[in-house]
Design a protein around this motif. Structure first.
Motif, PDB file in Angstrom:
ATOM      1  N   SER A   1      -0.155  11.084   1.985  1.00 28.10           N
ATOM      2  CA  SER A   1      -0.817  10.148   2.641  1.00 28.10           C
ATOM      3  C   SER A   1      -1.727  10.324   3.825  1.00 28.10           C
ATOM      4  O   SER A   1      -1.844  11.592   4.276  1.00 28.10           O
ATOM      5  CB  SER A   1       0.385   9.085   3.287  1.00 28.10           C
ATOM      6  N   THR A   2      -2.164   9.452   4.273  1.00 29.67           N
ATOM      7  CA  THR A   2      -2.896   9.659   5.487  1.00 29.67           C
ATOM      8  C   THR A   2      -2.493  10.056   6.704  1.00 29.67           C
ATOM      9  O   THR A   2      -2.836  10.787   7.610  1.00 29.67           O
ATOM     10  CB  THR A   2      -3.654   8.104   6.019  1.00 29.67           C
TER      11      THR A   2
ATOM     12  N   SER B   1      -6.458   2.726  -0.951  1.00 26.06           N
ATOM     13  CA  SER B   1      -6.327   4.227  -1.062  1.00 26.06           C
ATOM     14  C   SER B   1      -7.282   5.001  -0.042  1.00 26.06           C
ATOM     15  O   SER B   1      -8.366   4.397   0.081  1.00 26.06           O
ATOM     16  CB  SER B   1      -6.045   5.066  -2.388  1.00 26.06           C
ATOM     17  N   PRO B   2      -6.795   5.884   0.496  1.00 24.53           N
ATOM     18  CA  PRO B   2      -7.787   6.717   1.535  1.00 24.53           C
ATOM     19  C   PRO B   2      -8.922   7.332   0.685  1.00 24.53           C
ATOM     20  O   PRO B   2      -8.843   7.771  -0.526  1.00 24.53           O
ATOM     21  CB  PRO B   2      -6.966   7.824   1.986  1.00 24.53           C
TER      22      PRO B   2
ATOM     23  N   SER C   1       0.128   4.412   4.906  1.00 22.74           N
ATOM     24  CA  SER C   1      -1.285   3.985   4.825  1.00 22.74           C
ATOM     25  C   SER C   1      -1.549   3.220   5.830  1.00 22.74           C
ATOM     26  O   SER C   1      -2.629   2.855   6.119  1.00 22.74           O
ATOM     27  CB  SER C   1      -1.522   3.484   3.505  1.00 22.74           C
TER      28      SER C   1
ATOM     29  N   GLY D   1       0.807  -1.208   0.113  1.00 26.99           N
ATOM     30  CA  GLY D   1       0.110  -0.012   0.223  1.00 26.99           C
ATOM     31  C   GLY D   1       0.870   1.282   0.067  1.00 26.99           C
ATOM     32  O   GLY D   1       2.125   1.155   0.124  1.00 26.99           O
ATOM     33  N   ASP D   2       0.361   2.438  -0.149  1.00 30.96           N
ATOM     34  CA  ASP D   2       0.886   3.695  -0.049  1.00 30.96           C
ATOM     35  C   ASP D   2       1.789   3.895   1.231  1.00 30.96           C
ATOM     36  O   ASP D   2       1.272   3.545   2.232  1.00 30.96           O
ATOM     37  CB  ASP D   2       0.129   4.658  -0.556  1.00 30.96           C
TER      38      ASP D   2
END
Length: 307
Positions: free
Chosen positions: A268-269, A216-217, A45, A41-42
């Motif tokens: 990102s988150t 992804s968020p 994340s 994942g990113d």
């Protein structure tokens, strides 16, 4: 009542996590099959935060090893202090025992804590608790969670060399010829491996993992995560705070979906939470004079230019 706030923005203390139903099922599959859970994942994340959260929520021992370009597969199993042994030999120390120079790694402690205490039964137990367990409790838990973080930073030989010990849950310490295997009282044993996709992992390793990609968020997930973190930090989730979180979520989604998204690193988150905390602490709202600089510092970080 406010919870105590851990030091640092990324404490990995396992106290806050937004666990999705799909991710929960992936963990159950990994436990049922005795396979490592490979998370991709990113960056930012939440890949690395899952393992401590699951360990804390389920009262399990917790270990982690952050992989670097110099990591060897044996580092996760054991290390041998050959320099100290040589120095002791040159000092004419009598009765040298190779087991004294062996340090169990995270996989040894997680699979066989009793063996790790005594270096495979070759020494008297020297510790009352696991020195690598980050969530040590008075009554030692039977299950364990191990985080192997950013495995894609290692040489491809590292994941390949881990196939046998991860698959058989058994290995032999070369210097002492001690065989280490999973002890009967160790019940649940979850290994979480993370990758940022910087280097392609060997197919043989992928075949032996349960794989899951964190999505992804979304606007909704950002608000959920913001509420979880702020409530834990003792911040009142009132209308004004929610409105700020909502506007910042719009900003992050716009940055991820805008015309420059293909060329720039996606925010990102974790950076969304940074922007939210900064705006709250400095009492700045989007559209105000300082907002553009805060946005550049947190959400819209430009790539460093080569000189």
């Amino acid at each position: 009542m406010a919870h105590p706030v851990s030091h640092g923005p990324d404490p990995r203390d396992g106290r806050v996590y937004d666990m999705s139903k799909d991710l929960g099922l992936a963990i159950k599959v990994a436990l049922a099959t005795n396979r490592p859970l490979l998370l991709s994942g990113d960056p930012g994340s939440g890949k690395s935060s899952l393992a401590p959260y699951y360990a804390r929520e389920n009262g399990m021992r917790y270990y982690e090893h952050v992989v670097t370009s110099r990591t060897q597969a044996t580092d996760l199993l054991w290390t041998f202090d050959s320099v100290r042994r040589l120095a002791d030999a040159q000092a004419h120390r009598s009765h040298l025992h190779d087991a004294e120079y062996v340090q169990p790694g995270v996989l040894w402690w997680s699979l066989a804590p009793e063996s790790a205490h005594s270096r495979g039964g070759m020494l008297r137990p020297s510790h009352r608790h696991d020195p690598l367990d980050r969530f040590y409790k008075e009554h030692q838990a039977k299950g364990a969670v191990v985080l192997i973080d950013e495995i894609d930073k290692a040489d491809p030989d590292v994941p390949n060399s881990l196939l046998v010990p991860l698959g058989s849950q058994e290995f032999t310490v070369a210097e002492t010829r001690t065989t280490v295997c999973r002890e009967p009282h160790v019940s649940d044993h979850l290994i979480v491996v993370t990758t940022n996709g910087e280097r392609e992992l060997p197919q043989a390793f992928l075949r032996r993992c349960v794989t899951f990609t964190l999505p992804s968020p979304t606007h909704e997930s950002l608000l959920r995560i913001a509420e979880l973190h702020l409530r834990f930090e003792g911040v009142k989730w009132d209308g004004r705070t929610r409105e700020l979180a909502d506007v910042l979520a719009d900003e992050l989604m716009a940055a991820r979906q805008g015309p420059d998204a293909q060329r720039n690193r996606l925010p990102s988150t974790a950076e969304y939470l940074d922007a939210l905390r900064a705006c709250r602490a400095l009492r700045v709202r989007p559209g105000e004079p300082d907002w553009e600089l805060i946005r550049t510092l947190t959400l819209a970080k430009s790539a460093q230019q080569d000189r």
